[in-house]
Write an enzyme that holds these catalytic residues in place. Sequence first.
Site, mmCIF file in Angstrom:
data_model
loop_
_atom_site.group_PDB
_atom_site.id
_atom_site.type_symbol
_atom_site.label_atom_id
_atom_site.label_comp_id
_atom_site.label_asym_id
_atom_site.label_seq_id
_atom_site.Cartn_x
_atom_site.Cartn_y
_atom_site.Cartn_z
ATOM 1 N N ASP A 189 16.904 -4.092 22.865
ATOM 2 C CA ASP A 189 15.639 -4.810 22.753
ATOM 3 C C ASP A 189 15.167 -5.015 24.194
ATOM 4 O OD1 ASP A 189 13.416 -6.161 22.040
ATOM 5 O OD2 ASP A 189 14.414 -7.632 20.761
HETATM 6 C C1 BGC Z 1 10.887 -7.718 20.583
HETATM 7 C C2 BGC Z 1 10.999 -6.364 19.920
HETATM 8 C C3 BGC Z 1 9.929 -5.449 20.435
HETATM 9 C C4 BGC Z 1 10.042 -5.358 21.941
HETATM 10 C C5 BGC Z 1 8.989 -4.481 22.587
HETATM 11 C C6 BGC Z 1 10.822 -7.614 22.087
HETATM 12 O O1 BGC Z 1 10.525 -8.842 22.656
HETATM 13 O O2 BGC Z 1 11.965 -8.535 20.202
HETATM 14 O O3 BGC Z 1 10.907 -6.497 18.527
HETATM 15 O O4 BGC Z 1 10.010 -4.208 19.834
HETATM 16 O O5 BGC Z 1 9.893 -6.662 22.498
HETATM 17 O O6 BGC Z 1 7.745 -5.071 22.492
#
Ligand code: BGC
Length: 763
Positions: free
Chosen positions: A231
Site C-alpha cells: 500500500d
Molecule cells: C490506500 C490505497 C490506495 C493507495 C493509492 C492508500 O492510501 O490505502 O487503497 O490504493 O493509497 O492511492
Amino acid sequence: MNHDLEKIISGLKLEEKASLCSGLDFWNTKSVERLGIASWMMTDGPHGLRKQKSDSGQVGLNDSVPATCFPTGAGLASTWNRALIQEVGEALGRECKAEKVGVILGPAVNIKRSPLCGRNFEYLSEDPFLAGEMATHHIRGVQSQGVGTSIKHFAVNNQEKSRMLIDAVVDERSLREIYLPAFEIPVREAQPWTVMCSYNRVNGTYSSENPWLLTTVLKEEWGHEGLVVTDWGACDDRVEGLKAGLEFEMPGNGGITDRDIVDAVRAGTLEEAVLDGALKRILELTFRVLDNIDPEARFDREAHHRLARRVASETMVLLKNEGSLLPLAKGRRIAFVGAFARKPRFQGGGSSHMTPTFMDDALAEARRIAGSPIAISYADGYSLESEASDPELLAEAKKVASEAETAVVFIGLTDRIESEGYDRTNLGIPKNHLDLLEAVLSVQKNLVVVLSNGSPIEMPWLDRVPAVLESYLGGQAWGGAVADILFGVANPSGKLAETFPARLEDGPSYLNFPGEKSKVEYREGLFVGYRYFDSAHVKPLFPFGHGLSYTKFLYSGLKTGRKTLKDSDTLSVSLEVKNSGSVRGKEVVQLYVRDLESSVIRPMQELKGFEKIELEPGETKTVEFRLTKRAFAFWSVEQKDWIAESGQFEIAVGASSRDIRLKTVVELESTASVSRVWDQNACLRDLLDLPDVGDYVRDLMGKFRGVFGSYEPGSAEAAMTEAMVTEMPLRNLVRMGGGLVTREGLALLLDVLNGRKPARALK
Ligand code: BGC
C-alpha cells in the site's frame, strides 16, 4: 510475446535490479530503456478509475481524468450478482485500457469488523465468502481486458485509526475463517495480477514484511503467481520486506530504499537470488502490462453510464415498505426533500474519490419517469455546507411535504463523517438531516426515506417511517437508479451484505474498537457480523442478507443429492423458487450451513452459497448449489488444516440470515485422520469413546469414583463426584487414585493410546 527473463535479469546491474523494485513516482514504474523495459502506470480504484491529471500535485486526491463512477464496494456487494460485478470489472478494464493504465488498485475486500470503519463504504462485506465471490468476479472482469487488479489491503486492515501502525492481534482460527478467505478465494480462483499488502501489523509483524502472510500463505499455500505491492507508504524495512515476499514498493521514494537493497546484497545480509526472484515476478508483470497496451483502445462513455445505472439499481436495498408505499403511484403529488436529491453523495472520500463522466439528477430523472401531469415538488431542507439546521430551509421543506400526498426524504452521511483516513465514532447522521426528517414527519405520514451512506446508521425514527430505501453510495448514475426504483421501473433486488445493528453497543467489536496504544485485539474472534448476532440471539435492526422486493418469492422442495456424505464428496442441494407476485423480480437465495455437533466453538450458521435469479410473475426456477468440504469445515489450529468433522450438519436456505424458509439435515463422515498425541494431561472423558480402550477406561473410572466415596445415585454429591472424575487428567489416576494406577501403568496406557503397544497389553 516471449521474454527471456533470466537473460534480462542477468544483464541488469545490481543498482538497476534494486531500482526496479520500487516506483518512479506516485503512480508509475521505472524503465530500463536499454533492455526494452518501459515505464507503466498503476492507479486507483476500486469502483472507478482515478487517473490523476499530470498537473494535480503529488497525491492528487481530487483531480483525475473523467471516468465512470460505479457504486462503491458496499453497494456492489449488495447486488449479490456475480455476473453483474464481472460486467463492472470488464468496464473498468476497458477504461483502464483506454487510459493506458496497467493495473487498477482494487477490489478492496477487508472484512467489515465494525460498522465504524471509515472505509467500509469501499469494502464489500462482513462475510468472507460473499466478499471473496464478488472480488473473484470483479477481478475476472478487469483482467479479461488485459488489465491487472490489486486486491487490497492484505491483510486485517479493518480500521482507519492508526492504520499505518496498528497491530491487529487476531487468533489463528479467526484469521483463517474470517479475515483471509476474502483474499484466498479470489487468489485461488482469479489470480489477481497483484496483491496490495496492508499498512498495519498482523500479530506483531507489518504485513509488508510478514513472511507467513506473503510467502507461506499467499504464495505457497494459495499459489499466488503475481506481484505483492505495498500500500502507498506501507513499507517499513525494505530488505526484510523482500525476504518476506514483498516484491514492489509504492510510491517511489527517490531511490532511498533501493540503496538499502544494494547495501544489503553487498553486505551479504540479502541473497541476490532473493532479489532475482522478486525481479522475475516484477518483469513478468511488466511485460504482461506492456504487451497488453493498445494505443487504439477507447471506451463508450454512454454505454458505461447506462451500465452504472443498471448496477446502481441492483445495489439498492429496500429495507422497509409498509403498506406497499413503494413503488410510488403515478398520479399522486410527490415531494422530494433533501439536498442529496440534487447533489447526491455518490462516492466516498480518499483514494477512491474520482471524477465522473456524467452525473444523473434524481429529481430530473424522477420527473421524466413520472411524466406529465405529475409535478414533483422539491425543497433542499438542509445545507450541504454545514451540519447545523437552517430554520428557513426546514420551513420550506415542511410546506412542500405537507402539500404533497407522499414525501421522499433524502438523507444520509456526509463526506466529513465517513471517509478514508478516519473512522466514525457513532452511528448517527448529521443533525440537519435528522431535523429535516422530523420536520417532514410532523406534517406527512406517507414518507419514504432514501439513505445515501456507505455504512450502517442507527434509525431511532424507524417505527414512524413506513418505507426506507438504502441506496448506499450509488455512483454517477445514482439519480437515475433511485428514480427507477422509486417508480418501479426497476424492482429492488439488493440484499444487505452487512448487519445493521440497532445500537452500536450491540455489535461484537464494540468494546475493542479501535484498540489502544497502536494495538487492537480482535477479542470477538470468529463472531463478526451475523455470526455474532445470530449466535448470541441479538436482534439486529436489519439482518445480514435482508432486502425486500416489489414481488414475493415462495421457496419449496429443498433436496440434497444424498443424505450422508464423506468430506471428499460434493453435495448438491436444490430447491424451487416461485415468483408469486405480479411483477418481474430478482431474488437472492442464500444457503447457510450449521454444524450441529462440533468439538469446537462455531458460529450458529455461516453463508456457504448464494444465487441470484430473475423470475417473471408466476415463474418457478430450480436453484442449485454444490457444497464441498470447505462449506462444512473449520480451521483446526492443532492440525493446521481445514477439518470437516463427522456428524450432522443443517443446510438452511432463505431470503436472509433471519428469514430461513427451508431446512434439511445431512450426515457427514470425516476422512481426516485426527492423530492426537496423548499425554498425562488428557482427560478421562476424552478416552471414553475410543473403541480400543473405552471399556478399560469405564472400569477405571468406576474404581476411581470409589476413591471419592459412594453416594446416593442422583444426589448432588454423586453428580459432583461424577463430574470430578470425568474431568480428571490422567496424571491424577496415579497421584490421587490411592494406588489404583502406578506410574508404569500410566506409561503403558499412554503407549497404547499413542499406538506404540496393542490394546491387549492393558489386559
Ligand atoms: C490506500 C490505497 C490506495 C493507495 C493509492 C492508500 O492510501 O490505502 O487503497 O490504493 O493509497 O492511492
